[in-house]
Design a protein around this motif. Structure first.
Motif, PDB file in Angstrom:
ATOM      1  N   ARG A   1       3.898 -29.521  30.475  1.00 57.65           N
ATOM      2  CA  ARG A   1       3.469 -30.834  31.069  1.00 57.65           C
ATOM      3  C   ARG A   1       3.386 -31.022  32.328  1.00 57.65           C
ATOM      4  O   ARG A   1       2.537 -31.603  32.981  1.00 57.65           O
ATOM      5  N   ILE A   2       4.337 -30.517  33.330  1.00 54.17           N
ATOM      6  CA  ILE A   2       4.496 -30.810  34.504  1.00 54.17           C
ATOM      7  C   ILE A   2       3.478 -30.131  35.269  1.00 54.17           C
ATOM      8  O   ILE A   2       2.899 -30.819  36.029  1.00 54.17           O
ATOM      9  N   ALA A   3       3.250 -28.799  34.781  1.00 48.27           N
ATOM     10  CA  ALA A   3       2.109 -28.171  35.420  1.00 48.27           C
ATOM     11  C   ALA A   3       0.678 -28.682  35.198  1.00 48.27           C
ATOM     12  O   ALA A   3       0.007 -28.162  36.116  1.00 48.27           O
ATOM     13  N   GLY A   4       0.693 -29.178  34.144  1.00 42.54           N
ATOM     14  CA  GLY A   4      -0.674 -29.709  34.139  1.00 42.54           C
ATOM     15  C   GLY A   4      -1.009 -30.937  34.822  1.00 42.54           C
ATOM     16  O   GLY A   4      -1.994 -31.543  34.422  1.00 42.54           O
ATOM     17  N   GLU A   5      -0.085 -31.683  35.352  1.00 42.20           N
ATOM     18  CA  GLU A   5      -0.356 -32.894  36.004  1.00 42.20           C
ATOM     19  C   GLU A   5       0.080 -32.627  37.423  1.00 42.20           C
ATOM     20  O   GLU A   5       1.232 -32.651  38.076  1.00 42.20           O
ATOM     21  N   ALA A   6      -0.853 -32.730  38.284  1.00 40.83           N
ATOM     22  CA  ALA A   6      -0.911 -32.219  39.813  1.00 40.83           C
ATOM     23  C   ALA A   6       0.127 -33.378  40.603  1.00 40.83           C
ATOM     24  O   ALA A   6       0.670 -32.887  41.384  1.00 40.83           O
ATOM     25  N   TRP A   7       0.114 -34.777  40.113  1.00 42.63           N
ATOM     26  CA  TRP A   7       0.617 -35.878  40.772  1.00 42.63           C
ATOM     27  C   TRP A   7       2.211 -35.413  40.641  1.00 42.63           C
ATOM     28  O   TRP A   7       3.066 -35.755  41.443  1.00 42.63           O
ATOM     29  N   ILE A   8       2.615 -35.055  39.206  1.00 41.28           N
ATOM     30  CA  ILE A   8       3.861 -34.743  38.974  1.00 41.28           C
ATOM     31  C   ILE A   8       4.396 -33.595  39.559  1.00 41.28           C
ATOM     32  O   ILE A   8       5.453 -33.533  40.317  1.00 41.28           O
ATOM     33  N   VAL A   9       3.633 -32.344  39.939  1.00 41.63           N
ATOM     34  CA  VAL A   9       4.051 -31.314  40.643  1.00 41.63           C
ATOM     35  C   VAL A   9       4.041 -31.700  42.281  1.00 41.63           C
ATOM     36  O   VAL A   9       5.107 -31.482  42.697  1.00 41.63           O
ATOM     37  N   ASP A  10       3.211 -32.568  42.640  1.00 38.57           N
ATOM     38  CA  ASP A  10       3.531 -32.986  44.076  1.00 38.57           C
ATOM     39  C   ASP A  10       4.710 -33.870  44.285  1.00 38.57           C
ATOM     40  O   ASP A  10       5.379 -33.619  45.350  1.00 38.57           O
ATOM     41  N   LEU A  11       4.798 -34.676  43.385  1.00 42.66           N
ATOM     42  CA  LEU A  11       5.902 -35.588  43.409  1.00 42.66           C
ATOM     43  C   LEU A  11       7.412 -35.167  43.384  1.00 42.66           C
ATOM     44  O   LEU A  11       8.259 -35.329  44.118  1.00 42.66           O
ATOM     45  N   LEU A  12       7.475 -33.861  42.399  1.00 44.67           N
ATOM     46  CA  LEU A  12       8.536 -33.205  42.275  1.00 44.67           C
ATOM     47  C   LEU A  12       8.808 -32.300  43.516  1.00 44.67           C
ATOM     48  O   LEU A  12      10.134 -32.199  44.062  1.00 44.67           O
ATOM     49  N   ARG A  13       7.963 -31.958  44.007  1.00 45.08           N
ATOM     50  CA  ARG A  13       8.030 -31.344  45.441  1.00 45.08           C
ATOM     51  C   ARG A  13       8.670 -32.021  46.343  1.00 45.08           C
ATOM     52  O   ARG A  13       9.631 -31.497  47.248  1.00 45.08           O
ATOM     53  N   ARG A  14       8.309 -33.150  46.520  1.00 44.75           N
ATOM     54  CA  ARG A  14       8.842 -34.162  47.320  1.00 44.75           C
ATOM     55  C   ARG A  14      10.226 -34.464  46.986  1.00 44.75           C
ATOM     56  O   ARG A  14      10.944 -34.716  48.117  1.00 44.75           O
ATOM     57  N   PHE A  15      10.775 -34.237  45.867  1.00 42.88           N
ATOM     58  CA  PHE A  15      12.039 -34.416  45.363  1.00 42.88           C
ATOM     59  C   PHE A  15      12.799 -33.194  45.474  1.00 42.88           C
ATOM     60  O   PHE A  15      13.838 -32.953  44.954  1.00 42.88           O
ATOM     61  N   ASP A  16      12.209 -32.264  46.096  1.00 44.66           N
ATOM     62  CA  ASP A  16      12.642 -30.980  46.506  1.00 44.66           C
ATOM     63  C   ASP A  16      12.849 -29.903  45.188  1.00 44.66           C
ATOM     64  O   ASP A  16      13.978 -29.291  45.087  1.00 44.66           O
ATOM     65  N   PHE A  17      12.156 -30.024  44.163  1.00 45.14           N
ATOM     66  CA  PHE A  17      11.843 -29.013  43.081  1.00 45.14           C
ATOM     67  C   PHE A  17      10.403 -28.550  43.136  1.00 45.14           C
ATOM     68  O   PHE A  17       9.544 -29.418  42.582  1.00 45.14           O
ATOM     69  N   ASP A  18      10.203 -27.648  43.759  1.00 45.44           N
ATOM     70  CA  ASP A  18       8.992 -26.994  44.230  1.00 45.44           C
ATOM     71  C   ASP A  18       8.597 -25.763  43.243  1.00 45.44           C
ATOM     72  O   ASP A  18       9.079 -24.762  43.395  1.00 45.44           O
ATOM     73  N   LEU A  19       7.805 -26.145  42.387  1.00 49.20           N
ATOM     74  CA  LEU A  19       7.302 -24.888  41.421  1.00 49.20           C
ATOM     75  C   LEU A  19       6.679 -23.824  42.230  1.00 49.20           C
ATOM     76  O   LEU A  19       6.590 -22.364  41.495  1.00 49.20           O
ATOM     77  N   ASP A  20       6.021 -24.029  43.356  1.00 48.53           N
ATOM     78  CA  ASP A  20       5.418 -22.905  44.073  1.00 48.53           C
ATOM     79  C   ASP A  20       6.421 -22.032  44.530  1.00 48.53           C
ATOM     80  O   ASP A  20       5.737 -20.775  44.865  1.00 48.53           O
ATOM     81  N   ARG A  21       7.527 -22.295  44.928  1.00 50.70           N
ATOM     82  CA  ARG A  21       8.659 -21.504  45.308  1.00 50.70           C
ATOM     83  C   ARG A  21       8.911 -20.443  44.347  1.00 50.70           C
ATOM     84  O   ARG A  21       9.687 -19.491  44.705  1.00 50.70           O
TER      85      ARG A  21
END
Length: 190
Positions: free
Chosen positions: A4-24
């Motif tokens: 679900r997270i991966a399917g929602e770009a805004w969630i991925v972007d906001l989690l990155r701001r909270f220092d939980f970066d899926l791209d890492r």
């Protein structure tokens, strides 16, 4: 939940701001680690300090990766780049609640939970949040947005469990060279 997270770009972007970066995930953990039990680890995100968030156990090929295929949640381990690590949550939902609801997992483990019911720790976290709000005035609104979208509990109710879990020796990462990671929290009574 990961799907679900991966399917929602805004969630991925906001989690990155909270220092939980899926791209890492592509960078891998700071070094190869394992658990004393031999349970498999799967990196699901990283943070800016080079640390890794890892699911414990096998997903048995399910679609979302955050349970083991029979509905049993997989615990979440943190592996830090400075040689510290341990279990932070019993499932991904609780781990995300901590990531979103606290200044950082590092801040939340830097002061013991204590005999005061966590009062000193909560004061410390409130001060850290105030500093973050100076640069990110939308912090509380963004937290609320993610909590609602992902059905996350409040982080405050998870602080005691975080400290108990992080002290669990069975979930202390070990490097492939055999070096045991440092505890993220002081052991009770230490």
């Amino acid at each position: 939940m990961l799907g679900r997270i991966a399917g929602e770009a805004w969630i991925v972007d906001l989690l990155r701001r909270f220092d939980f970066d899926l791209d890492r995930v592509a960078d891998g953990p700071p070094e190869a680690v394992h658990l004393p039990s031999g349970e498999p680890l799967e990196m699901i995100a990283g943070d800016a300090s080079g640390g890794a968030f890892m699911l414990v156990g096998d997903d048995n090929g399910d679609d979302n990766g955050d349970d083991n295929g029979d509905g049993v949640a997989r615990p979440v381990l943190y592996v830090g780049s400075e040689g510290e690590g341990g279990l932070i949550a019993t499932d991904l939902r609780a781990a995300l609640a901590l990531v979103v609801g606290l200044p950082s997992v590092h801040d939340a483990t830097s002061i013991p939970y204590g005999d005061d019911g966590g009062a000193r720790l909560r004061e410390w976290l409130a001060r850290a949040d105030e500093e973050i709000r100076e640069d990110w005035p939308e912090l509380d609104a963004e937290r609320a947005r993610l909590r609602q979208a992902l059905d996350l509990p409040e982080a405050d109710g998870l602080l005691e469990a975080l400290h108990r879990l992080a002290a669990d020796e069975d979930y202390r990462p070990v490097s492939d060279a055999g070096d045991r990671y440092e505890a993220m929290v002081d052991a009770p009574g230490a």
